[in-house]
Scaffold this motif. Structure first.
Motif, short mmCIF file in Angstrom:
data_model
loop_
_atom_site.label_atom_id
_atom_site.label_comp_id
_atom_site.label_asym_id
_atom_site.label_seq_id
_atom_site.Cartn_x
_atom_site.Cartn_y
_atom_site.Cartn_z
N ILE A 1 61.46 -21.67 7.54
CA ILE A 1 60.32 -21.26 6.71
C ILE A 1 59.05 -21.25 7.55
N GLY A 2 58.89 -22.25 8.40
CA GLY A 2 57.72 -22.30 9.27
C GLY A 2 57.63 -21.10 10.21
N GLN A 3 58.78 -20.62 10.67
CA GLN A 3 58.81 -19.49 11.61
C GLN A 3 58.79 -18.13 10.90
N ASN A 4 59.35 -18.06 9.68
CA ASN A 4 59.59 -16.76 9.04
C ASN A 4 58.96 -16.58 7.67
N GLY A 5 58.29 -17.60 7.18
CA GLY A 5 57.73 -17.52 5.83
C GLY A 5 58.75 -17.92 4.78
N GLU A 6 58.27 -18.11 3.55
CA GLU A 6 59.16 -18.58 2.49
C GLU A 6 60.02 -17.46 1.94
N PRO A 7 61.31 -17.72 1.73
CA PRO A 7 62.17 -16.73 1.07
C PRO A 7 61.99 -16.80 -0.44
N GLU A 8 62.37 -15.75 -1.11
CA GLU A 8 62.40 -15.78 -2.57
C GLU A 8 63.72 -16.36 -3.07
#
Length: 233
Positions: A130-137
């Motif tokens: 999440i830190g590298q790619n953003g939060e998933p839905e």
């Protein structure tokens, strides 16, 4: 190769005494194809270049962390629907766990090698991804209780929770993607220590993402090899 190297790579190459082209070719072949170090030693000798297999291994350990870091700066964004799973990697005769996820298009989200398969390891993976790619839905997992517990713990700290799906059939895409990594590691006959495994797997994953078209590039006609070499600058 007459080009301006990025400072981190220039510092590494300064301490190595083979031609740049030779080192990069060996390292790229090692992470791109199912080859052992001794295969590479024989292949280079056929080309009139004498290089010991242990030297190729040393090149890989020195160069791959810098190349992986350079790749992360130009990695394409991934989708918001992730399929996450872990696969087994043998290190020093024992099984360790490579946590991985892909989005619904099959693009690699991220990866993390851990010594244990439990809630703490899964949570560390999700936090890093999440830190590298953003939060998933949405995150799809199998019936693993530790992965579910890790996601639930993360959701407890969020205003908008991540949707969790437990569906083995929908996770086939990440299980199939594991095979590309395992094909490359099989000729290596297991890793000797955790640090080496982490670095080599990082290189394999980086090359795998390049071959899947996950690198931003202004030159859309570049081959995967050319994209790999472009990480030098």
């Amino acid at each position: 190769m007459k080009q301006i190297l990025n400072p981190a790579l220039a510092k590494v190459f300064k301490r190595l005494h083979y031609p740049l082209d030779v080192m990069l070719l060996c390292v790229r072949w090692y992470v791109a194809y199912p080859l052992s170090l001794r295969h590479l030693e024989e292949m280079m000798l056929e080309r009139g270049i004498a290089v010991d297999h242990s030297t190729v291994h040393r090149w890989a350990l020195r160069l791959l962390p810098v190349l992986e870091k350079a790749f992360r700066r130009c990695k394409r964004a991934v989708g918001k629907s992730w399929r996450m799973d872990e696969t087994y990697i043998r290190i020093k005769g024992e099984w360790r766990y490579l946590y991985r996820a892909v989005d619904k298009a099959g693009n690699t989200v991220d990866f993390l090698l851990r010594a244990h398969r439990d809630k703490a390891a899964a949570r560390r993976y999700f936090e890093m991804a999440i830190g590298q790619n953003g939060e998933p839905e949405t995150v799809t997992i199998d019936k693993s209780g530790s992965n579910l517990a890790a996601l639930q713990a993360l959701n407890a700290e969020r205003e908008k929770p991540i949707k969790i799906r437990q569906n083995k059939y929908l996770n086939n895409i990440v299980e199939q993607d594991h095979r590309a990594i395992k094909r490359r590691t099989r000729p290596m006959m297991g890793f000797k220590d955790f640090r080496c495994a982490r670095i080599i797997l990082g290189g394999i994953e980086t090359m795998h993402m390049i071959m899947k078209g996950q690198m931003k590039s202004s030159a859309t006609t570049q081959t995967p090899a050319e994209q790999f070499y472009s990480l030098l600058t």
